[in-house]
Design a protein around this motif. Structure first.
Motif, short mmCIF file in Angstrom:
data_model
loop_
_atom_site.label_atom_id
_atom_site.label_comp_id
_atom_site.label_asym_id
_atom_site.label_seq_id
_atom_site.Cartn_x
_atom_site.Cartn_y
_atom_site.Cartn_z
N LYS A 106 -51.31 -15.09 23.99
CA LYS A 106 -52.75 -15.15 23.77
C LYS A 106 -53.21 -13.94 22.97
O LYS A 106 -53.02 -12.80 23.39
CB LYS A 106 -53.46 -15.21 25.12
N LEU A 107 -53.80 -14.20 21.81
CA LEU A 107 -54.36 -13.15 20.97
C LEU A 107 -55.86 -13.10 21.21
O LEU A 107 -56.58 -14.05 20.88
CB LEU A 107 -54.06 -13.42 19.49
N ILE A 108 -56.32 -12.02 21.80
CA ILE A 108 -57.74 -11.85 22.11
C ILE A 108 -58.32 -10.85 21.12
O ILE A 108 -57.92 -9.68 21.10
CB ILE A 108 -57.93 -11.35 23.55
N ILE A 109 -59.24 -11.31 20.31
CA ILE A 109 -59.81 -10.47 19.25
C ILE A 109 -61.24 -10.12 19.60
O ILE A 109 -62.12 -10.99 19.63
CB ILE A 109 -59.77 -11.20 17.89
N ALA A 110 -61.48 -8.85 19.91
CA ALA A 110 -62.83 -8.38 20.21
C ALA A 110 -63.46 -7.92 18.90
O ALA A 110 -63.27 -6.78 18.47
CB ALA A 110 -62.79 -7.25 21.23
N LEU A 117 -61.34 -11.97 11.44
CA LEU A 117 -61.05 -13.25 10.79
C LEU A 117 -59.62 -13.29 10.26
O LEU A 117 -58.90 -14.29 10.41
CB LEU A 117 -62.05 -13.49 9.66
N ASP A 118 -59.20 -12.19 9.64
CA ASP A 118 -57.82 -12.14 9.13
C ASP A 118 -56.81 -12.16 10.27
O ASP A 118 -55.74 -12.79 10.16
CB ASP A 118 -57.63 -10.88 8.27
N LEU A 119 -57.12 -11.49 11.37
CA LEU A 119 -56.23 -11.52 12.54
C LEU A 119 -56.13 -12.92 13.12
O LEU A 119 -55.05 -13.37 13.51
CB LEU A 119 -56.74 -10.54 13.60
N TYR A 120 -57.26 -13.60 13.18
CA TYR A 120 -57.30 -14.97 13.68
C TYR A 120 -56.37 -15.87 12.85
O TYR A 120 -55.60 -16.67 13.40
CB TYR A 120 -58.74 -15.47 13.64
N LYS A 121 -56.44 -15.76 11.53
CA LYS A 121 -55.61 -16.58 10.65
C LYS A 121 -54.12 -16.33 10.92
O LYS A 121 -53.32 -17.27 10.98
CB LYS A 121 -55.94 -16.30 9.19
N LEU A 122 -53.77 -15.06 11.08
CA LEU A 122 -52.37 -14.73 11.36
C LEU A 122 -51.96 -15.23 12.74
O LEU A 122 -50.84 -15.73 12.93
CB LEU A 122 -52.17 -13.21 11.26
N THR A 130 -55.76 -18.33 20.55
CA THR A 130 -56.65 -17.32 20.01
C THR A 130 -58.03 -17.35 20.66
O THR A 130 -58.61 -18.42 20.87
CB THR A 130 -56.84 -17.48 18.48
N VAL A 131 -58.51 -16.16 20.98
CA VAL A 131 -59.83 -15.99 21.61
C VAL A 131 -60.63 -15.02 20.75
O VAL A 131 -60.16 -13.92 20.45
CB VAL A 131 -59.69 -15.43 23.04
N ILE A 132 -61.83 -15.42 20.36
CA ILE A 132 -62.70 -14.57 19.56
C ILE A 132 -63.90 -14.17 20.41
O ILE A 132 -64.57 -15.03 20.99
CB ILE A 132 -63.20 -15.27 18.28
N ILE A 133 -64.19 -12.87 20.45
CA ILE A 133 -65.33 -12.36 21.22
C ILE A 133 -66.21 -11.52 20.30
O ILE A 133 -65.73 -10.63 19.60
CB ILE A 133 -64.86 -11.49 22.40
N ASP A 134 -67.51 -11.80 20.32
CA ASP A 134 -68.44 -10.99 19.53
C ASP A 134 -69.83 -11.12 20.16
O ASP A 134 -70.10 -12.06 20.90
CB ASP A 134 -68.47 -11.44 18.07
N GLN A 147 -60.25 -23.29 14.35
CA GLN A 147 -59.13 -23.61 15.24
C GLN A 147 -59.00 -22.64 16.42
O GLN A 147 -58.00 -22.66 17.12
CB GLN A 147 -57.82 -23.60 14.43
N ALA A 148 -60.02 -21.84 16.64
CA ALA A 148 -59.98 -20.91 17.78
C ALA A 148 -59.95 -21.69 19.08
O ALA A 148 -60.59 -22.73 19.22
CB ALA A 148 -61.19 -19.98 17.75
#
Length: 269
Positions: A106-110, A117-122, A130-134, A147-148
């Motif tokens: 699980k890649l959690i991007i704060a 965005l670039d981390l999400y693509k990778l 993938t988890v995006i938090i903002d 696709q998150a």
């Protein structure tokens, strides 16, 4: 029933859970289960399906839970005679296999900015959950991250404080500013995660750590954080920084050396 078991296993895997599939591959003599019977065993100790019930099933479920903990497939064989380990009187013998499906990393991007965005693509390229938090609604949309697996909007520190982290979690802190990074770090430092990294210059990192130590956080826990984040391979371009971060994550995940392969593999001419 078999399709229901396989569908539930697939669902649990997509949710990032550890799952085991138990299959009876050989039954000789009398047995409560038949060759080909399958059962799903889940990390929360629930099951779906049966391989015959009784002490046989009880022992195999425990074995499946142990297999999931260590992440290894295993075989099993039991005698169902009265003098056997299971103290059963069926009289037969069974053999089976426990297949462990590892949870997706699980890649959690704060932070949902350019770097996020670039981390999400990778992460998606590497088939990670993938988890995006903002804290900005426009930065956690399906249009931006189609696709998150999870899009979470709100106070980043509060979200992370309540978000479960485990040994399959890789957290990258790349919020829009110093205060957001510090809040995210405060909520996660010292918790069980495979990787926690925070962006920032060495000066910023030292200042943040000193302030957090004054707040009562442990120095050793802070020194476990990967910050400044990433491997030293980028020119400073966001895409290259993201690649350096993912390279560091893979180094940790795979227990790699980070060396050039030509230094690892000797070439004899």
């Amino acid at each position: 029933m078999e399709s229901k078991i396989m569908q539930e296993i697939a669902k649990r895997i997509d949710l990032g859970e550890k799952v085991a599939l138990v299959t009876l591959i050989s039954v000789n003599g009398s047995s409560p289960g038949k060759s080909g019977n399958i059962m799903g065993v889940f990390f929360d100790k629930t099951t779906l399906g049966t391989i015959g019930g009784g002490n046989l099933e009880f022992q195999v479920i425990n074995s499946a839970l142990e297999a999931m903990k260590i992440g290894e497939n295993r075989e099993f064989e039991f005698s169902l005679k009265a003098d056997g380990k299971l103290d059963m009187i069926c009289g037969g013998k069974v053999k089976g296999y426990i297949k462990v499906f590892q949870r997706r990393k699980k890649l959690i991007i704060a932070g949902g900015g350019h770097l996020g965005l670039d981390l999400y693509k990778l992460g998606k390229y590497l088939k990670m959950y993938t988890v995006i938090i903002d804290d900005r609604e426009e930065y956690v949309t399906e249009n931006r991250f189609p696709q998150a697996d999870e899009l979470l909007c709100g106070d980043i520190g509060e979200i992370l404080e309540n978000y479960p982290l485990d040994d399959s979690s890789y957290l990258v802190i790349v919020t829009r500013g110093h205060l957001g990074d510090k809040s995210a770090l405060r909520s996660t430092v010292g918790r069980k995660a495979a990787y926690i990294g925070m962006i920032g210059s060495r000066k910023k990192v030292v200042e943040s750590y000193r302030n957090l130590i004054k707040e009562g956080l442990e120095k050793n826990d802070l020194l476990d954080i990967y910050s400044p984040i990433g491997l030293d391979i980028s020119s400073g371009d966001p895409a290259e920084i993201a690649l350096g971060i993912m390279a560091e994550i893979l180094k940790v995940k795979n227990n790699g050396t980070g060396k050039h392969m030509k230094e690892v593999k000797t070439i004899n001419l």
